[in-house]
Scaffold this motif. Structure first.
Motif, PDB file in Angstrom:
ATOM      1  N   ALA A   1      17.145  50.159  78.303  1.00  0.00           N
ATOM      2  CA  ALA A   1      16.133  49.821  79.310  1.00  0.00           C
ATOM      3  C   ALA A   1      16.707  49.807  80.716  1.00  0.00           C
ATOM      4  O   ALA A   1      15.967  49.717  81.688  1.00  0.00           O
TER       5      ALA A   1
ATOM      6  N   THR B   1      21.162  46.939  79.004  1.00  0.00           N
ATOM      7  CA  THR B   1      20.121  46.124  78.356  1.00  0.00           C
ATOM      8  C   THR B   1      19.313  47.005  77.426  1.00  0.00           C
ATOM      9  O   THR B   1      19.054  48.181  77.713  1.00  0.00           O
TER      10      THR B   1
ATOM     11  N   GLU C   1      15.843  47.299  74.654  1.00  0.00           N
ATOM     12  CA  GLU C   1      14.498  46.796  74.344  1.00  0.00           C
ATOM     13  C   GLU C   1      13.928  47.605  73.190  1.00  0.00           C
ATOM     14  O   GLU C   1      14.354  48.741  72.932  1.00  0.00           O
TER      15      GLU C   1
END
Length: 288
Positions: free
Chosen positions: A35, A49, A51
């Motif tokens: 992400a 990160t 997701e």
């Protein structure tokens, strides 16, 4: 359609490989995708990160590929690529949709216009040929069987835009036909013209439009009264008409008209100012 479906399958599969099959989360039992990156204040480094990916399977990506290729773009939340490879696939999908959908539409539209123009030309030629054939048939009937046309009378109703004109309307009608925009309707009347007796009748004729004067709807009716008195004594007939099968005096009166189309737009409560033109068989052909 086949090319569109083929593109949806190909680019949907590529999008799944780019966004859906990146990393498997054992806890959530879903595929994860990158992400972006966030700054970790503790380690003073950038950390990736992850997701959950909205592209959970190849059939799920077909929806994204279809709305992208058709330029619909429903704006589904988070249903768009975020990885570099996914964005590349999206760009190629957009270019594919322009080539497969947008360009053929212009070609098909141009071809349709050419075919439609050709159709109108052919249609015009066909109508002209039909008119010539009908003229020849009518002329032949006039020569061979004039009694079929003698009792026919065509009544046309027109709107007079210059009721106070000094030009006699009869002379104007002989020289040229009124404008088609003034046409109110026409009717065909078959007269009862016996050769051995007088007759008098009043007939109500419904106006119609055969499509020739003007292509629009007409309405209303006209009531006419006519009387017929044949020349029964051959001595009272003019010498120039001794060879006629039908000879006499015909008087016709237009009694009234009802429900005519309003073509007077000069005033709010204006109404049409109608007048009639009559066309009948003028005379029988000479013997021989």
């Amino acid at each position: 359609v086949f090319n569109l479906l083929l593109g949806v399958m190909i680019f949907g599969s590529l999008m799944y490989l780019a966004e859906g099959a990146s990393k498997w989360d054992e806890v959530e039992q879903v595929f994860m995708r990158r992400a972006g990156k966030t700054w970790n204040l503790t380690s003073s480094t950038w950390e990736e990160t992850w997701e959950p990916s909205p592209f959970v399977s190849i059939p799920h990506t077909f929806w994204w590929a279809l709305v992208t290729a058709t330029t619909v773009g429903y704006g589904d939340e988070n249903n768009f690529p975020k990885t570099p490879f996914g964005k590349i696939v999206a760009v190629v999908t957009m270019i594919f949709s322009l080539v497969i959908l947008a360009l053929p539409v212009g070609v098909i539209g141009g071809t349709f216009i050419q075919v439609w123009d050709h159709y109108k030309i052919e249609r015009k030629k066909q109508l002209e040929e039909n008119d010539k054939e009908m003229t020849c048939v009518t002329s032949a009937v006039q020569r061979l069987e004039p009694w079929r046309l003698c009792p026919l009378l065509m009544l046309e109703v027109w709107h007079d835009t210059h009721p106070n004109s000094s030009i006699p309307r009869q002379q104007e009608a002989i020289r040229r036909r009124p404008p088609t925009s003034h046409f109110l309707g026409q009717a065909i009347l078959r007269l009862d013209l016996p050769g051995n007796g007088q007759t008098s009748r009043e007939v109500r004729l419904t106006l119609h439009n055969d499509g020739e004067p003007v292509k629009r709807c007409v309405a209303g009716s006209v009531t006419v009264r006519y009387s017929w008195k044949p020349h029964q004594d051959d001595q009272t007939r003019p010498r120039s008409t001794q060879h006629f099968d039908l000879m006499g005096q015909l008087n016709l009166t237009v009694v009234q008209a009802d429900g005519l189309v309003n073509l007077n737009f000069a005033h709010r409560w204006g109404a049409s100012n109608p007048y009639c033109t009559l066309l009948c068989y003028p005379e029988s052909p000479k013997v021989g």
